[in-house]
Design a protein around this motif. Structure first.
Motif, short mmCIF file in Angstrom:
data_model
loop_
_atom_site.label_atom_id
_atom_site.label_comp_id
_atom_site.label_asym_id
_atom_site.label_seq_id
_atom_site.Cartn_x
_atom_site.Cartn_y
_atom_site.Cartn_z
N ALA A 1 -30.93 31.67 3.40
CA ALA A 1 -29.97 31.45 2.32
C ALA A 1 -28.62 31.03 2.89
O ALA A 1 -28.12 31.63 3.84
CB ALA A 1 -29.81 32.71 1.49
N ASP A 2 -28.06 29.98 2.32
CA ASP A 2 -26.71 29.55 2.72
C ASP A 2 -25.65 30.44 2.11
O ASP A 2 -24.53 30.52 2.61
CB ASP A 2 -26.47 28.09 2.30
N GLY A 3 -26.00 31.11 1.04
CA GLY A 3 -25.06 31.99 0.36
C GLY A 3 -25.54 32.26 -1.04
O GLY A 3 -26.73 32.09 -1.36
N THR A 4 -24.63 32.68 -1.88
CA THR A 4 -24.99 33.00 -3.26
C THR A 4 -24.21 32.14 -4.24
O THR A 4 -23.24 31.47 -3.88
CB THR A 4 -24.70 34.49 -3.57
N ALA A 5 -24.66 32.16 -5.48
CA ALA A 5 -23.95 31.48 -6.57
C ALA A 5 -24.05 32.36 -7.80
O ALA A 5 -25.00 33.15 -7.95
CB ALA A 5 -24.55 30.11 -6.86
N LEU B 1 -21.02 28.10 -6.80
CA LEU B 1 -21.25 28.66 -5.48
C LEU B 1 -20.13 29.63 -5.08
O LEU B 1 -18.96 29.37 -5.36
CB LEU B 1 -21.34 27.56 -4.43
N ALA B 2 -20.50 30.71 -4.41
CA ALA B 2 -19.49 31.65 -3.91
C ALA B 2 -18.63 30.98 -2.86
O ALA B 2 -17.43 31.25 -2.76
CB ALA B 2 -20.18 32.89 -3.33
N ASP B 3 -19.22 30.10 -2.05
CA ASP B 3 -18.48 29.33 -1.05
C ASP B 3 -18.52 27.86 -1.45
O ASP B 3 -19.53 27.18 -1.26
CB ASP B 3 -19.11 29.51 0.33
N PRO B 4 -17.41 27.34 -2.00
CA PRO B 4 -17.40 25.95 -2.49
C PRO B 4 -17.68 24.92 -1.42
O PRO B 4 -18.05 23.78 -1.74
CB PRO B 4 -15.96 25.78 -3.03
N ALA B 5 -17.56 25.28 -0.14
CA ALA B 5 -17.79 24.32 0.94
C ALA B 5 -19.22 23.79 0.91
O ALA B 5 -19.48 22.66 1.36
CB ALA B 5 -17.49 24.97 2.29
N ASP C 1 -20.57 18.40 -10.76
CA ASP C 1 -19.24 17.85 -11.01
C ASP C 1 -18.29 18.14 -9.85
O ASP C 1 -17.08 17.98 -9.98
CB ASP C 1 -18.67 18.40 -12.32
N GLY C 2 -18.84 18.55 -8.73
CA GLY C 2 -18.02 18.86 -7.58
C GLY C 2 -17.61 20.32 -7.50
O GLY C 2 -17.24 20.81 -6.42
N GLU C 3 -17.66 21.02 -8.62
CA GLU C 3 -17.32 22.45 -8.64
C GLU C 3 -18.50 23.31 -9.07
O GLU C 3 -18.65 24.44 -8.61
CB GLU C 3 -16.14 22.69 -9.59
N THR C 4 -19.33 22.79 -9.96
CA THR C 4 -20.53 23.49 -10.40
C THR C 4 -21.71 22.52 -10.34
O THR C 4 -21.53 21.31 -10.23
CB THR C 4 -20.39 24.03 -11.83
N VAL D 1 -27.42 34.63 -7.65
CA VAL D 1 -28.67 34.09 -7.11
C VAL D 1 -28.45 33.62 -5.68
O VAL D 1 -27.33 33.28 -5.29
CB VAL D 1 -29.21 32.91 -7.95
N ASN D 2 -29.52 33.62 -4.90
CA ASN D 2 -29.47 33.06 -3.56
C ASN D 2 -29.63 31.55 -3.62
O ASN D 2 -30.43 31.05 -4.42
CB ASN D 2 -30.58 33.64 -2.68
N VAL D 3 -28.90 30.85 -2.77
CA VAL D 3 -28.96 29.39 -2.73
C VAL D 3 -29.25 28.94 -1.31
O VAL D 3 -28.58 29.36 -0.36
CB VAL D 3 -27.64 28.75 -3.21
#
Length: 222
Positions: free
Chosen positions: A102-106, A124-128, A152-155, A179-181
């Motif tokens: 997992a890269d992180g969560t959302a 995403l928890a981490d927008p990067a 849309d760049g943010e979601t 959720v895990n992403v």
């Protein structure tokens, strides 16, 4: 390696916690067929190792690294979880390449019915990591291989058919849930190679260096 095609929705029986280390005891049936100690099973898209099992359940350890970068820390006894065994050699590849890392969560921003599908939107928890979310590309949500419907760049959003919703724990997820992403591995590797920079003569001699236009041309890709 996994495909993102969930085989079974299991149920968490017990969570043992010591600091940022966890032991998960998961009730299951299908994924226990032929299971052996040391086998890999993805829980909500996170690859973990079977440390013990019986006819009805199995246990797995969660390290602090995984604890910090996944939603496994939020699980409680009774929670449904998506389960997938590692892909067998020669198996049909119905999803996409999923590492179970997992890269992180959302967070789920919204859940809406769209004709015969349900649309989920995520932040995403981490927008990067948004740079890896490509329209019509692949993304793994809680271990489920899905196609990015919009961003849309943010979601970003996905559209889930009724069968996938019924057969996965996403059916229980509502707005506000985590959720895990896992982003598509292809973009991450390409970016890493590009960041390595151009090759030098020393790099060429040693077989090192970055991905360059000249390298792609020399090897027939351009």
């Amino acid at each position: 390696m996994f495909t993102g095609l969930v085989e079974e929705v299991g149920k968490l029986r017990r969570v043992g916690r010591q600091g940022e280390a966890l032991v998960l005891d998961v009730e299951a049936s299908l994924v226990l067929a032929g299971v052996k100690l040391g086998d890999s099973i993805a829980i909500n898209g996170v690859c973990l190792t079977v440390t013990s099992f019986d006819r009805q359940s199995f246990t797995m350890d969660v390290t602090p690294q995984t604890f910090r970068h996944s939603n496994l820390k939020d699980l409680k006894p009774g929670d449904p979880v998506n389960l997938e065994r590692a892909m067998a050699a020669g198996g049909r590849f119905g999803g996409h390449i999923v590492q179970g890392h997992a890269d992180g969560t959302a967070d789920i921003v919204s859940r809406k019915r769209e004709e015969n599908a349900v649309r989920f939107d995520f932040r995403l928890a981490d927008p990067a990591f948004m740079r890896y979310i490509v329209p019509h590309g692949s993304v793994t949500i809680d271990g489920v291989s899905l196609t990015v419907a919009r961003t849309d760049g943010e979601t970003f959003g996905v559209s889930i058919i009724p069968h996938t919703l019924r057969e996965t724990a996403l059916q229980y997820k509502q707005a506000g849930a985590s959720v895990n992403v896992e982003c598509d591995i292809l973009g991450k590797y390409v970016e890493h190679l590009l960041r390595c920079g151009p090759r030098t003569d020393d790099d060429n001699a040693a077989g090192r260096g970055g991905l360059t236009a000249a390298l792609l041309t020399d090897n027939g890709f351009m």
